[in-house]
Design an enzyme around this catalytic site. Structure first.
Site, PDB file in Angstrom:
ATOM      1  N   GLU A 152      -6.390   4.813   8.041  1.00 25.36           N
ATOM      2  CA  GLU A 152      -6.183   6.231   7.757  1.00 25.36           C
ATOM      3  C   GLU A 152      -7.439   6.848   7.127  1.00 25.36           C
ATOM      4  OE1 GLU A 152      -2.555   5.592   5.611  1.00 25.36           O
ATOM      5  OE2 GLU A 152      -1.629   4.973   7.495  1.00 25.36           O
ATOM      6  N   GLU A 183      -5.042  -4.754  10.645  1.00 23.70           N
ATOM      7  CA  GLU A 183      -4.001  -3.751  10.845  1.00 23.70           C
ATOM      8  C   GLU A 183      -4.229  -3.035  12.170  1.00 23.70           C
ATOM      9  OE1 GLU A 183      -2.198  -2.671   6.707  1.00 23.70           O
ATOM     10  OE2 GLU A 183      -3.718  -1.205   7.249  1.00 23.70           O
ATOM     11  N   LYS A 185       0.108   4.325  -0.185  1.00 27.42           N
ATOM     12  CA  LYS A 185      -0.471   5.532   0.422  1.00 27.42           C
ATOM     13  C   LYS A 185      -0.234   6.729  -0.524  1.00 27.42           C
ATOM     14  CE  LYS A 185       0.067   3.224   4.792  1.00 27.42           C
ATOM     15  NZ  LYS A 185       0.235   3.299   6.244  1.00 27.42           N
ATOM     16  N   ASN A 207       0.868  -1.176   0.000  1.00 27.72           N
ATOM     17  CA  ASN A 207       0.000   0.000   0.000  1.00 27.72           C
ATOM     18  C   ASN A 207       0.904   1.226   0.000  1.00 27.72           C
ATOM     19  OD1 ASN A 207      -1.767   2.072   0.487  1.00 27.72           O
ATOM     20  ND2 ASN A 207      -2.293   1.441   2.575  1.00 27.72           N
ATOM     21  N   SER A 248       3.882  -2.128  10.179  1.00 30.26           N
ATOM     22  CA  SER A 248       5.342  -2.236  10.322  1.00 30.26           C
ATOM     23  C   SER A 248       5.904  -3.588   9.889  1.00 30.26           C
ATOM     24  CB  SER A 248       5.762  -1.911  11.761  1.00 30.26           C
ATOM     25  OG  SER A 248       5.401  -0.577  12.087  1.00 30.26           O
ATOM     26  N   GLY A 267       3.116   2.278  10.820  1.00 29.91           N
ATOM     27  CA  GLY A 267       4.083   3.364  10.656  1.00 29.91           C
ATOM     28  C   GLY A 267       4.819   3.723  11.935  1.00 29.91           C
ATOM     29  N   HIS A 270      -9.279   1.434   5.131  1.00 27.34           N
ATOM     30  CA  HIS A 270      -7.983   1.546   5.794  1.00 27.34           C
ATOM     31  C   HIS A 270      -8.119   2.460   7.011  1.00 27.34           C
ATOM     32  CE1 HIS A 270      -3.808   2.596   6.562  1.00 27.34           C
ATOM     33  NE2 HIS A 270      -3.494   1.480   5.935  1.00 27.34           N
TER      34      HIS A 270
END
Ligand code: 13P
Length: 250
Positions: A97, A167, A11, A9, A213, A173, A95
């Site tokens: 985010e 996730e 992003k 991904n 990660s 991250g 996702h």
């Protein structure tokens, strides 16, 4: 046996030129890879470039988001048909985010998932708890709700086009990966929820990816766990060398 998937991904990273450079480096390195499916999710603007670059290879191209309506006055949005037309075969949905910064909910995830599989896309649907939910012992309850509302009303044929990505938001991250044990526990739980909603065979066939990660040095330990069927990789998927090492986990 479930077939593994390694998905990247990107992003909001990479222009079209950077996308070409990435695939020029990646493709020669994965010619002989047969043990897993490979999916890359560039930003919308680079999808067409990615499709051209991966033609005739085993790499599938995914969007990172999609709108649930067929078309209409939805400024800034992109439909399923627009994605399939450029050659996308997957989309990521829900996702963390998107949930955190763009107001996506379990309800919008359901709508987008139904529209995507109905329109011929495979959907990588993301679930996962935030740190305070894990620390207060609510992680399983949160993921249960996300799965039940987002993925609880699918037809049998739609199910075969669903991939779940677990996730945990606290691992994205941050360099703080969930241990393989923590990930495997939640993956088993997600499979159990699918068995309850649908049936054991559908639950067994479901592919569940871990994201958060994932790096070349932790992928192998994660992939050893029975219920972990692959990875959704953020940062480490941007560099072709590290993405190749993840794809070639042993
Ligand atoms: P990182 O691998 O950068 O933690 O990102 C994970 C992720 O969000 C993939 O969708």
């Amino acid at each position: 046996m479930r077939r593994s998937i390694i998905a990247g991904n990107w992003k909001m990273f990479k222009t079209c030129a950077e996308t070409r450079a990435f695939f020029d480096a990646l493709i020669p390195e994965i010619q002989n890879v047969e043990h897993c499916d490979i999916v890359v999710a560039p930003p919308f603007t680079a999808l067409s470039t990615a499709v051209d670059e991966t033609e005739g290879t085993r790499v599938a191209v995914s969007a990172q988001n999609v709108h649930s309506e067929k078309e209409g006055a939805f400024t800034g949005e992109v439909s399923v048909r627009m994605l399939t037309e450029v050659g996308c075969t997957y989309t990521i949905i829900g996702h963390s985010e998107r949930r955190q910064y763009f107001g996506e909910t379990d309800e919008s995830v359901e709508k987008k998932t139904l529209a995507s599989v109905g329109g011929g896309l495979n959907a990588i649907v993301c679930v996962g708890e935030i740190l305070s939910e894990r620390d207060s012992g609510q992680a399983i309850e949160v993921v249960r709700r996300q799965v039940r509302i987002g993925l609880g009303r699918l037809t049998e044929s739609a199910l075969s086009h669903i991939i779940v990505a677990y996730e945990p938001v606290w691992a994205i991250g941050t360099g703080r990966t969930a241990t393989p044990e923590i990930a495997a526990e939640m993956h088993a739980e997600i499979r159990k929820i699918f068995a309850e909603i649908y049936n054991p065979a559908a639950a067994y066939a479901l592919r569940i990816l871990y994201g958060g990660s994932v790096k070349p040095d932790n992928i192998s330990a994660l992939m050893k766990k029975e219920d972990i069927d692959g990875a959704l990789v953020g940062g480490a998927s941007l560099d072709p060398a590290s993405f190749v090492r993840i794809i070639k986990y042993s």
